[in-house]
Design an enzyme around this catalytic site. Structure first.
Site, short mmCIF file in Angstrom:
data_model
loop_
_atom_site.label_atom_id
_atom_site.label_comp_id
_atom_site.label_asym_id
_atom_site.label_seq_id
_atom_site.Cartn_x
_atom_site.Cartn_y
_atom_site.Cartn_z
N LYS A 126 0.86 -1.18 0.00
CA LYS A 126 0.00 0.00 0.00
C LYS A 126 0.90 1.23 0.00
O LYS A 126 2.04 1.16 0.45
CB LYS A 126 -0.88 0.01 1.26
CG LYS A 126 -2.09 0.91 1.17
CD LYS A 126 -3.25 0.27 0.45
CE LYS A 126 -4.36 1.26 0.18
NZ LYS A 126 -5.56 0.62 -0.37
N ASP A 166 -6.89 4.50 -4.69
CA ASP A 166 -7.59 4.37 -3.41
C ASP A 166 -8.19 5.75 -3.16
O ASP A 166 -8.39 6.52 -4.13
CB ASP A 166 -6.61 3.93 -2.29
CG ASP A 166 -7.31 3.56 -0.98
OD1 ASP A 166 -7.92 2.49 -0.93
OD2 ASP A 166 -7.27 4.35 -0.01
N SER A 376 -8.11 -5.73 -10.50
CA SER A 376 -6.78 -5.19 -10.82
C SER A 376 -5.87 -6.32 -11.28
O SER A 376 -5.08 -6.17 -12.23
CB SER A 376 -6.16 -4.53 -9.60
OG SER A 376 -6.60 -3.20 -9.47
P1 NDP Z 1 -12.90 7.96 -2.92
O1 NDP Z 1 -11.85 8.96 -2.67
O2 NDP Z 1 -13.41 7.76 -4.30
O3 NDP Z 1 -14.18 8.26 -1.98
C1 NDP Z 1 -14.07 8.30 -0.60
C2 NDP Z 1 -15.41 8.73 -0.02
O4 NDP Z 1 -15.35 8.68 1.39
C3 NDP Z 1 -15.78 10.15 -0.37
O5 NDP Z 1 -17.19 10.26 -0.40
C4 NDP Z 1 -15.18 10.93 0.81
O6 NDP Z 1 -15.81 12.19 1.03
C5 NDP Z 1 -15.46 9.99 1.95
N1 NDP Z 1 -14.44 10.16 2.99
C6 NDP Z 1 -13.09 10.03 2.86
N2 NDP Z 1 -12.47 10.29 4.01
C7 NDP Z 1 -13.45 10.57 4.90
C8 NDP Z 1 -13.46 10.90 6.27
N3 NDP Z 1 -12.32 10.99 6.96
N4 NDP Z 1 -14.67 11.09 6.86
C9 NDP Z 1 -15.82 10.98 6.16
N5 NDP Z 1 -15.89 10.69 4.85
C10 NDP Z 1 -14.71 10.47 4.24
O7 NDP Z 1 -12.35 6.58 -2.31
P2 NDP Z 1 -12.82 5.10 -2.60
O8 NDP Z 1 -14.29 5.07 -2.81
O9 NDP Z 1 -11.92 4.52 -3.63
O10 NDP Z 1 -12.44 4.38 -1.22
C11 NDP Z 1 -13.36 4.31 -0.12
C12 NDP Z 1 -12.91 3.21 0.83
O11 NDP Z 1 -12.87 1.95 0.14
C13 NDP Z 1 -11.50 3.37 1.44
O12 NDP Z 1 -11.49 2.80 2.73
C14 NDP Z 1 -10.63 2.51 0.51
O13 NDP Z 1 -9.44 2.09 1.14
C15 NDP Z 1 -11.58 1.35 0.26
N6 NDP Z 1 -11.31 0.56 -0.92
C16 NDP Z 1 -11.29 1.12 -2.17
C17 NDP Z 1 -11.05 0.34 -3.29
C18 NDP Z 1 -11.11 0.88 -4.67
O14 NDP Z 1 -11.03 0.08 -5.63
N7 NDP Z 1 -11.26 2.17 -4.87
C19 NDP Z 1 -10.76 -1.11 -3.16
C20 NDP Z 1 -10.90 -1.62 -1.81
C21 NDP Z 1 -11.14 -0.79 -0.74
P3 NDP Z 1 -15.08 13.54 0.50
O15 NDP Z 1 -15.25 13.51 -0.99
O16 NDP Z 1 -15.82 14.63 1.17
O17 NDP Z 1 -13.64 13.42 0.93
#
Ligand code: NDP
Length: 444
Positions: A126, A166, A376
């Protein structure tokens, strides 16, 4: 003191400023007890657990870049190559101000078991940076990505370490990172996944984590004799995972009532309008207030609140530690059937225990969100073959992988006499393959 306890004590003492890493190690090692205790002499002699909780390599570097005012900014970059026993390191890059070494270590540790669970030959890694892409111009994001990759490219490659996206790293960032890698290394190769379709990306990668989450949820409900169609869901987040979880939920006849971002949340009694959500988040990169303005059935609330809405299915898809014990109590009170983690470690240990103690079906992130990394790996295969599969082919393989993961963790939970404990099932199933490979490869 038993072997597991002494390793937990050492991890806690040696990593005092890394609470998320300690939390992840605790959650995993606690549930591995049955398998560790059955092989304690062998694992102890090989120091298998000590090796498992220590990353093979941690890289930390300076990332200087120039903003639109001509001011030099400096961020920190990380890549943690956690465990390469079963394949090249694989895991996303996170760009968010909260990123530090402890967060990247927790994610890399979890990734090792997740990748193993997919059944594909990928090790755990990571990376990321405390850079915040929010509010930056495209030129600033490009300048940052180019500087980040100028350093990172020394440590990655299609057969050594293949990063992906991510939080904060989507199609735009992957494009800039890939461009800089190709330029410096003079090599057109599959060094990143989540690439655009015009330059080696895979169809269905963008959708994979969210779609996979729903395939696993559907299969878990099937195993418990419940039909998914006609159910309601509450979802947190409105990023990549949340958007495609909501889309697939709609396909399966599930009505999603909520979504959120870091400032507030939406309750939409008619069900989230996925096309509108994509327009607001993917095209305009705007806040959820814009969604509420365009949709009469939706109400926007500041702060947190998603877990207070009554629904059958809860899908935390935003970030780590976003579902607490009070939320778990609220969910149980409202009769939730299943909680499946789209995000990594969104549910605290206390909340997880409460849900499981109250007979809620609980799917941990390392199984439930593994569809992203699995696809992936399918992108890596297509890059090696220099071929592109159709959307349907990739989606079909994703479904098969998610159904296999569900059955594998169910079987492991039953084998170790904890039927229905999918946390234990996922951890043990992921661990067994990695431990076996580590033992065969000697002391490295
Ligand atoms: P994105 O950046 O696309 O979206 C993240 C979302 O979560 C946004 O709506 C963001 O809001 C919100 N968010 C982020 N940080 C916070 C916080 N501290 N408090 C509240 N809301 C928050 O990320 P992903 O959708 O890709 O990832 C989301 C989760 O899924 C993570 O835990 C990631 O590790 C996990 N994940 C992702 C994968 C992928 O393929 N993308 C694969 C496996 C796991 P805002 O826009 O306001 O920041």
């Amino acid at each position: 003191m038993g072997y597991v306890d002494s390793v937990l004590e050492e991890v806690t003492a040696k990593n005092p400023s890394e609470p998320e890493f300690i939390q992840a190690v605790n959650e995993v090692l606690e549930s591995l007890r049955p398998v560790i205790e059955a092989n304690e002499t062998k694992y102890k002699k090989e120091a298998l657990l000590e090796r498992l909780v220590n990353p093979e390599r941690q890289i930390k570097f300076r990332v200087p870049w120039v903003d639109d005012n001509g001011q030099v900014q400096v961020n920190t970059g990380y890549r943690v190559q956690f465990n390469g026993a079963i394949g090249p390191y694989k895991g996303g890059l996170r760009f968010h101000p909260s990123v530090n070494l402890g967060i990247i270590k927790f994610l890399g540790f979890e990734q090792t078991f997740k990748n193993s669970l997919t059944g594909l030959p990928i090790g755990g890694g990571k990376g990321g940076s405390d850079f915040d892409p929010k509010g930056k111009s495209d030129r600033e994001v490009m300048a940052f990505c180019q500087s980040f990759m100028t350093e990172l490219c020394k440590y990655i490659g299609p057969d050594t370490d293949v990063p992906a996206g991510d939080i904060g790293v989507g199609a735009r960032e992957i494009g800039y990172l890939f461009g800089q890698y190709k330029r410096i290394r003079s090599a057109y190769e599959g060094v990143l996944t989540g690439k655009g379709l015009s330059y080696g990306g895979s169809l269905a990668r963008k959708e994979a984590t969210g779609y996979g989450l729903l395939y696993l949820t559907q299969e878990l409900l099937n195993l418990n004799g419940i039909e998914i169609e006609g159910k309601t869901a509450i979802v947190s987040g409105s990023g990549n995972v949340a958007i495609y979880a909501i889309e697939k939920a709609c396909h399966l006849g599930v009505k999603c009532l909520t979504c959120s971002d870091s400032t507030g949340w939406i309750y939409d009694e008619e069900g989230i309008d996925i096309e509108l959500l994509k327009e607001v988040k993917e095209v305009k990169r705007a806040r959820l207030t814009e969604y509420a303005k365009a949709r009469p059935s939706a109400v926007y609330h500041e702060g947190r609140g998603v877990w207070g809405i009554k629904a059958d299915i809860a899908l935390p898809c935003a970030t780590q530690n976003e579902l607490f014990i009070e939320d778990a109590k609220e969910l149980v009170k409202n009769g939730v059937t299943v909680v499946a983690e789209g995000a990594n470690m969104p549910t605290t240990i206390e909340a997880t225990k409460y849900l499981m103690d109250h007979q809620v079906i609980f799917a941990p992130g390392k199984a439930a969100n593994a569809g992203g990394v699995a696809t992936s790996a399918l992108e890596m295969t297509q890059n090696s073959e220099r071929l592109s599969w159709t959307f349907e082919e990739v989606d079909q393989k994703l479904q098969t992988i998610m159904i296999n993961i569900t059955r594998t963790m169910d079987k492991a939970a039953k084998k170790y006499k904890h039927p229905g404990n999918y946390v234990l099932g996922a951890n043990i199933a992921g661990f067994e393959k990695v431990a076996d490979a580590m033992s065969f490869q000697g002391i490295v």
